[in-house]
Design a protein around this motif. Structure first.
Motif, PDB file in Angstrom:
ATOM      1  N   GLY A   1      18.509  44.378  47.726  1.00 47.73           N
ATOM      2  CA  GLY A   1      17.204  43.992  47.221  1.00 47.73           C
ATOM      3  C   GLY A   1      16.208  45.130  47.176  1.00 47.73           C
ATOM      4  O   GLY A   1      16.495  46.264  47.578  1.00 47.73           O
ATOM      5  N   PRO A   2      14.987  44.824  46.719  1.00 48.46           N
ATOM      6  CA  PRO A   2      13.934  45.844  46.663  1.00 48.46           C
ATOM      7  C   PRO A   2      13.358  46.083  48.053  1.00 48.46           C
ATOM      8  O   PRO A   2      13.556  45.273  48.967  1.00 48.46           O
ATOM      9  N   PRO A   3      12.647  47.194  48.249  1.00 46.04           N
ATOM     10  CA  PRO A   3      11.975  47.414  49.542  1.00 46.04           C
ATOM     11  C   PRO A   3      11.053  46.237  49.869  1.00 46.04           C
ATOM     12  O   PRO A   3      10.243  45.818  49.041  1.00 46.04           O
TER      13      PRO A   3
ATOM     14  N   TYR B   1      16.943  39.630  55.315  1.00 42.81           N
ATOM     15  CA  TYR B   1      16.016  40.294  54.399  1.00 42.81           C
ATOM     16  C   TYR B   1      14.608  39.996  54.885  1.00 42.81           C
ATOM     17  O   TYR B   1      14.171  38.847  54.892  1.00 42.81           O
ATOM     18  N   GLY B   2      13.903  41.030  55.332  1.00 47.16           N
ATOM     19  CA  GLY B   2      12.552  40.837  55.840  1.00 47.16           C
ATOM     20  C   GLY B   2      12.023  42.119  56.447  1.00 47.16           C
ATOM     21  O   GLY B   2      12.523  43.212  56.180  1.00 47.16           O
TER      22      GLY B   2
ATOM     23  N   PRO C   1      17.108  45.243  53.812  1.00 53.69           N
ATOM     24  CA  PRO C   1      16.315  45.918  52.793  1.00 53.69           C
ATOM     25  C   PRO C   1      16.518  47.431  52.879  1.00 53.69           C
ATOM     26  O   PRO C   1      16.801  47.970  53.956  1.00 53.69           O
ATOM     27  N   PRO C   2      16.376  48.131  51.779  1.00 54.70           N
ATOM     28  CA  PRO C   2      16.764  49.553  51.740  1.00 54.70           C
ATOM     29  C   PRO C   2      16.001  50.448  52.702  1.00 54.70           C
ATOM     30  O   PRO C   2      16.546  51.468  53.149  1.00 54.70           O
ATOM     31  N   GLU C   3      14.755  50.085  53.074  1.00 50.46           N
ATOM     32  CA  GLU C   3      14.007  50.994  53.945  1.00 50.46           C
ATOM     33  C   GLU C   3      14.545  51.044  55.368  1.00 50.46           C
ATOM     34  O   GLU C   3      14.139  51.899  56.165  1.00 50.46           O
ATOM     35  N   PHE C   4      15.480  50.155  55.729  1.00 53.90           N
ATOM     36  CA  PHE C   4      16.033  50.148  57.082  1.00 53.90           C
ATOM     37  C   PHE C   4      17.425  50.780  57.167  1.00 53.90           C
ATOM     38  O   PHE C   4      18.006  50.844  58.248  1.00 53.90           O
ATOM     39  N   ALA C   5      17.952  51.245  56.060  1.00 55.16           N
ATOM     40  CA  ALA C   5      19.317  51.770  56.052  1.00 55.16           C
ATOM     41  C   ALA C   5      19.461  52.978  56.972  1.00 55.16           C
ATOM     42  O   ALA C   5      20.436  53.089  57.728  1.00 55.16           O
ATOM     43  N   GLU C   6      18.516  53.901  56.927  1.00 47.88           N
ATOM     44  CA  GLU C   6      18.612  55.105  57.759  1.00 47.88           C
ATOM     45  C   GLU C   6      18.552  54.747  59.239  1.00 47.88           C
ATOM     46  O   GLU C   6      19.262  55.347  60.065  1.00 47.88           O
ATOM     47  N   ARG C   7      17.730  53.756  59.595  1.00 46.12           N
ATOM     48  CA  ARG C   7      17.608  53.320  60.993  1.00 46.12           C
ATOM     49  C   ARG C   7      18.960  52.841  61.512  1.00 46.12           C
ATOM     50  O   ARG C   7      19.359  53.156  62.635  1.00 46.12           O
ATOM     51  N   LEU C   8      19.696  52.078  60.696  1.00 43.83           N
ATOM     52  CA  LEU C   8      20.990  51.552  61.125  1.00 43.83           C
ATOM     53  C   LEU C   8      22.026  52.655  61.251  1.00 43.83           C
ATOM     54  O   LEU C   8      22.805  52.686  62.208  1.00 43.83           O
TER      55      LEU C   8
ATOM     56  N   ASP D   1      12.364  40.880  61.443  1.00 45.76           N
ATOM     57  CA  ASP D   1      13.579  40.171  61.031  1.00 45.76           C
ATOM     58  C   ASP D   1      14.825  40.997  61.283  1.00 45.76           C
ATOM     59  O   ASP D   1      15.881  40.461  61.629  1.00 45.76           O
ATOM     60  N   VAL D   2      14.703  42.307  61.121  1.00 42.44           N
ATOM     61  CA  VAL D   2      15.860  43.200  61.195  1.00 42.44           C
ATOM     62  C   VAL D   2      16.238  43.530  62.635  1.00 42.44           C
ATOM     63  O   VAL D   2      17.419  43.530  63.001  1.00 42.44           O
ATOM     64  N   GLU D   3      15.253  43.814  63.470  1.00 42.20           N
ATOM     65  CA  GLU D   3      15.525  44.346  64.803  1.00 42.20           C
ATOM     66  C   GLU D   3      16.371  43.415  65.680  1.00 42.20           C
ATOM     67  O   GLU D   3      17.248  43.895  66.420  1.00 42.20           O
TER      68      GLU D   3
END
Length: 394
Positions: free
Chosen positions: A55-57, A9-10, A37-44, A14-16
């Protein structure tokens, strides 16, 4: 088919790295789910990785919240994790978590009877008498020797998380935890950092795999290519998800232009736009950084390592947050650039740091360091995970 659950979560930094690990696991035949976090879902989803929003964005937190609001976010995130992780872990053969915010991950892995791996991108995050704890958002900086500061850090983590963690562990039939931080970190965490740029320290037991990066194949935007080809190599100024101290971006541009350099400014989450610069959005740093005279940035692990691998000098201006000051210190210690303390930086100190970074001897050291750095960290980690924890996919 072997399935692995990854979780963090970050911000993008943190995600990449976990995305890089996921790509290597898939290349070895494993299936991957990833809690983000939800803003990275489409990227994955675009990479064939099953996203599980949690969690929240995170961008909401980066816009500035009070310590009380941050404490509430942390408490709610633990409840969310225990609500989401058990279902996400169903059918998985291992769980890899990155970041202290992953309070529920080890307990969910224990309850599911699957291996748990904790990963960190900087050794400074792990307790050691050789360094102080990194600054944590919303908690005041302590005073004293390193051992005392780590003891205070553990007390603060326990005060925030021990009661809810042990309440959920009891519901899962698991024994209580005394030291939440060390429980999350595990006895032998994995260090996903380059051994040259981010080496381990004496007395801290880690498995060092190398930094987790993936090859970015994206072309640079045509307008950026045209800018690069129109003159001498420019300087990049960018602070990622961080909002730099007031005037830092403007001073950086002015210092570069005063020395005859063209300047690229990355908007980042702070939406920077500085007069006298060419402004860019999210672009391929792996392609871009090799075309530059220097990189001015905040000290994120990913930016620091990408610039180092490109062999380009760096000026690091971190705010006092997380591992940013550590990476600033490593750039200075390796003599591949210069480091400042963001909150106390001045135009004069930034100008002097820039002069140090673009000196011929600094350039030579940066190029030499880049040639030493490894590029296979994610592949090493993926093979180790599947070899040591799991049956190898057929």
């Amino acid at each position: 088919m072997t399935r692995v659950l990854l979780s963090t979560y970050g911000t993008l930094g943190d995600v990449e790295p976990l995305v890089a690990l996921a790509v290597q696991l898939r290349a070895l035949g494993a299936d991957v789910r990833m809690c983000v976090p939800p803003e990275f879902a489409e990227r994955l989803a675009g990479l064939g990785i099953e996203p599980v929003p949690v969690g929240p964005p995170v961008r909401e937190l980066m816009r500035g919240v009070t310590p009380d609001e941050l404490s509430r976010y942390r408490a709610e995130l633990v409840e969310t994790q225990f609500g989401v992780f058990p279902a996400a872990a169903e059918g998985c053969d291992a769980l890899v978590a990155a970041g202290l915010a992953q309070v529920a991950a080890r307990s969910v892995a224990e309850a599911a009877g699957i291996p748990y791996v904790y990963a960190t991108y900087s050794v400074v995050n792990l307790p050691s008498p050789h360094h102080a704890p990194p600054p944590r958002p919303g908690w005041p900086e302590g005073h004293g020797d390193h051992t005392a500061l780590w003891a205070v850090d553990a007390q603060r983590v326990n005060a925030q998380f021990r009661e809810p963690l042990n309440r959920h562990r009891a519901a899962l039939g698991l024994a209580p935890v005394d030291n939440v931080r060390d429980h999350v970190y595990s006895d032998r965490p994995w260090l996903a950092a380059d051994p040259v740029l981010g080496p381990p320290v004496e007395g801290v037991e880690v498995v060092q795999t190398g930094a987790w990066t993936r090859v970015d194949e994206r072309p640079l935007p045509p307008s950026l290519v045209e800018f690069l080809e129109a003159g001498e190599p420019p300087v990049y100024v960018g602070f990622g998800s961080i909002s730099p101290a007031p005037d830092i971006a403007r001073w950086s541009v002015e210092a570069c232009r005063a020395r005859g350099y063209r300047v690229l400014v990355s908007r980042g989450w702070a939406d920077l736009d500085v007069a006298g610069s060419f402004t860019i959005g999210d672009v391929n740093h792996q392609r871009l950084f090799g075309e530059l005279a220097a990189v001015v940035h905040h000290g994120g692990a990913g930016t620091t390592q990408t610039a180092a691998r490109a062999g380009v000098p760096q000026v690091v201006v971190p705010i006092r947050l997380a591992d940013n000051p550590y990476w600033a210190g490593r750039v200075a210690a390796c003599q591949v650039g210069a480091a400042l303390d963001g909150p106390t930086a001045t135009f004069e100190s930034l100008s002097a740091a820039f002069d140090t970074a673009v000196a011929n001897e600094t350039r030579a050291r940066a190029k030499a360091l880049g040639a030493e750095m490894r590029t296979d960290g994610a592949a090493v980690a993926a093979r180790r995970l599947l070899d040591a924890c799991l049956p190898r996919p057929s």
